[in-house]
Write a protein that holds these residues in place. Sequence first.
Motif, PDB file in Angstrom:
ATOM      1  N   VAL A 176       5.515  22.382  -3.185  1.00  0.00           N
ATOM      2  CA  VAL A 176       6.866  22.643  -2.670  1.00  0.00           C
ATOM      3  C   VAL A 176       7.561  21.359  -2.217  1.00  0.00           C
ATOM      4  N   GLY A 177       6.790  20.278  -2.102  1.00  0.00           N
ATOM      5  CA  GLY A 177       7.381  19.014  -1.682  1.00  0.00           C
ATOM      6  C   GLY A 177       6.332  17.919  -1.654  1.00  0.00           C
ATOM      7  N   SER A 178       6.772  16.702  -1.343  1.00  0.00           N
ATOM      8  CA  SER A 178       5.857  15.565  -1.291  1.00  0.00           C
ATOM      9  C   SER A 178       6.423  14.520  -0.338  1.00  0.00           C
ATOM     10  N   ILE A 179       5.535  13.805   0.331  1.00  0.00           N
ATOM     11  CA  ILE A 179       5.942  12.716   1.224  1.00  0.00           C
ATOM     12  C   ILE A 179       5.238  11.447   0.773  1.00  0.00           C
ATOM     13  N   GLY A 180       6.015  10.404   0.577  1.00  0.00           N
ATOM     14  CA  GLY A 180       5.451   9.107   0.226  1.00  0.00           C
ATOM     15  C   GLY A 180       5.531   8.159   1.410  1.00  0.00           C
ATOM     16  N   LEU A 181       4.422   7.505   1.735  1.00  0.00           N
ATOM     17  CA  LEU A 181       4.362   6.546   2.837  1.00  0.00           C
ATOM     18  C   LEU A 181       4.042   5.170   2.253  1.00  0.00           C
ATOM     19  N   ALA A 182       4.669   4.115   2.779  1.00  0.00           N
ATOM     20  CA  ALA A 182       4.437   2.761   2.255  1.00  0.00           C
ATOM     21  C   ALA A 182       4.211   1.777   3.394  1.00  0.00           C
ATOM     22  N   ARG A 183       3.405   0.748   3.101  1.00  0.00           N
ATOM     23  CA  ARG A 183       3.179  -0.351   4.036  1.00  0.00           C
ATOM     24  C   ARG A 183       3.186  -1.669   3.266  1.00  0.00           C
TER      25      ARG A 183
ATOM     26  N   ASP B 220       0.841  -1.200   0.000  1.00  0.00           N
ATOM     27  CA  ASP B 220       0.000   0.000   0.000  1.00  0.00           C
ATOM     28  C   ASP B 220       0.881   1.257   0.000  1.00  0.00           C
ATOM     29  N   GLU B 221       0.315   2.359  -0.479  1.00  0.00           N
ATOM     30  CA  GLU B 221       1.053   3.622  -0.566  1.00  0.00           C
ATOM     31  C   GLU B 221       0.097   4.775  -0.321  1.00  0.00           C
ATOM     32  N   MET B 222       0.621   5.826   0.298  1.00  0.00           N
ATOM     33  CA  MET B 222      -0.142   7.070   0.451  1.00  0.00           C
ATOM     34  C   MET B 222       0.788   8.242   0.152  1.00  0.00           C
ATOM     35  N   GLY B 223       0.279   9.202  -0.574  1.00  0.00           N
ATOM     36  CA  GLY B 223       1.048  10.404  -0.888  1.00  0.00           C
ATOM     37  C   GLY B 223       0.498  11.606  -0.150  1.00  0.00           C
ATOM     38  N   ILE B 224       1.406  12.407   0.429  1.00  0.00           N
ATOM     39  CA  ILE B 224       1.025  13.684   1.058  1.00  0.00           C
ATOM     40  C   ILE B 224       1.664  14.780   0.228  1.00  0.00           C
ATOM     41  N   TYR B 225       0.856  15.701  -0.298  1.00  0.00           N
ATOM     42  CA  TYR B 225       1.336  16.724  -1.223  1.00  0.00           C
ATOM     43  C   TYR B 225       1.435  18.063  -0.495  1.00  0.00           C
ATOM     44  N   LEU B 226       2.626  18.611  -0.491  1.00  0.00           N
ATOM     45  CA  LEU B 226       2.910  19.828   0.265  1.00  0.00           C
ATOM     46  C   LEU B 226       2.782  21.025  -0.666  1.00  0.00           C
ATOM     47  N   LYS B 227       1.731  21.820  -0.446  1.00  0.00           N
ATOM     48  CA  LYS B 227       1.455  22.952  -1.323  1.00  0.00           C
ATOM     49  C   LYS B 227       1.453  24.243  -0.516  1.00  0.00           C
ATOM     50  N   LYS B 228       2.034  25.262  -1.106  1.00  0.00           N
ATOM     51  CA  LYS B 228       2.015  26.601  -0.511  1.00  0.00           C
ATOM     52  C   LYS B 228       1.413  27.550  -1.529  1.00  0.00           C
ATOM     53  N   GLU B 229       0.264  28.097  -1.200  1.00  0.00           N
ATOM     54  CA  GLU B 229      -0.475  28.989  -2.092  1.00  0.00           C
ATOM     55  C   GLU B 229      -0.706  28.326  -3.448  1.00  0.00           C
ATOM     56  N   GLY B 230      -1.059  27.039  -3.408  1.00  0.00           N
ATOM     57  CA  GLY B 230      -1.395  26.300  -4.610  1.00  0.00           C
ATOM     58  C   GLY B 230      -0.214  25.741  -5.379  1.00  0.00           C
ATOM     59  N   THR B 231       1.000  26.045  -4.940  1.00  0.00           N
ATOM     60  CA  THR B 231       2.205  25.577  -5.627  1.00  0.00           C
ATOM     61  C   THR B 231       2.834  24.432  -4.849  1.00  0.00           C
TER      62      THR B 231
END
Length: 366
Positions: free
Chosen positions: A137-144, A124-135
Motif C-alpha cells: 500500500v506504500g513505501s518509505i525510503g530513508l537515506a544517509r 546508504d539507503e533503507m526501504g520500509i515496505y508497507l503491506k496490508k494483508e500481503g498487498t
Amino acid sequence: MDKGAFHLGSSKVLEFIDSILVPAERFPQQVLLSLSQIFGYHRSIFWIADKHGNLFLPITLNVEDRLIQDYVSYYSQHDLLHPQNVIPQNPSRTALRINDVMPDQEYEQTIYYNQFMRAYGNYDEMGIYLKKEGTLVGSIGLARCKQEQRFTEIDVRLGETLSRTIAHTLAIHTHADELQKERMLFAAHSQLSSIGIIIVEPPAHICYVNPVAKDICAEWFLGKTYTNPVHAFIKQHVENNAFTSPSSFSAPAASALTPSQQEFAIYVQPSVSTPFSDHRTLPYAIYLIPKGTHSGLSATREQDQLPHLTRTERRIYELVQQGYTNQLIANELHISLNTVKRHLQNTYRKLGVSNRTELCYKLKTN
C-alpha cells in the motif's frame, strides 16, 4: 539489543504510534516528521502504492524536488530497493538495507550509486515496505550520506516493527478516502440526473436525496405543513412496499401524479442480503422516474440536451416553450413568481444563455 535498549526502543515506538494519530491529509508528512524527531531518520520519502505496486504521490522530508524528478524519470528502475525489484525475491521482508541485497563494493560500481545517490550527497539507503494483508500500500525510503552511520540490523528490525502500524493506518485512511470519493462521485452524477433518487436506511433514516427527488416531494406536499416532505412522501407511497415487495427494479412499485399533473413511476430497489447483514438493516433505494423515461436508462432527445437541470427547471422550460409567462408558470406549478424567476436564472446560468429567446434558440439549434 540489551534489555535497557529494548525498553527504550519500545518507549519510542509507542511515542511514534501516538504521534501519527493525525487526519489522513497530514498522515504521510507526520510519519516522516516523527521518524526524524524520534528515530533520527532525517532524509526520507513517503510513497503511496497503487494496486499494481506502482509508487506515486511522493511526500518528502529534507529531499530536493530535483531528486524526485530525476528518480521518477529514470533512476527508479535502477533502485536496488524499489519494491518491484526486491519484493518478488523477498516477499516476507518489510525492511531492507542496500547491503542486504548487494555488497558495498558492487553497489559502488552501479549507475544508481554513481549517477544518482552520490550526485545528491547520499550513500546508504533503507526501504520500509508497507503491506496490508500481503498487498503493498506504500513505501518509505530513508537515506544517509557517507559520513553518517550506516543503517544497521537494529534499524531494519525497527523498520519492520513500524511498518505494520504505518501500513495499517495508511490502509484505513486510503479506504476512507476511496469511500469519500465514491460518495462525491455518486452525488455529482445523481445531481445531474433527471431521475429522483432517495437512499433510505430502514426504518426511516434518509441517507441521501438528490435535487430532483427534493423537488418532486416538495411539489407533492406544496402548501401542507410537513417539515420533511421527503420523509412524508416515503411514508405515503413507498414504506410498506419497501419491506413487503419481493420484486426487484424490473417493475415499478407504484405510480403517482403530482399536483402539476406530472406522472412518474416509483421504483424501489430492495436491500441486498449479504453474509454480514444478519444483525442490521441495509439501505434501499427509491427512484422517481418521470413518465417516458424507461427504467431510468434512456431519456428523450430534449432531456439529453438539458443534463444539468433539475426536474422543476425542466418543467418550467417546457412551459416556457409553450409560451407561458412567468405568472402563468407560477399559477400552473403553484409556486411563487420569485421562485419561477430563480429557477429561470439557474437555467440560464447552467446553459450559458441570458434570456428566454436565447434559451429556446440554443436548444432548438442543438
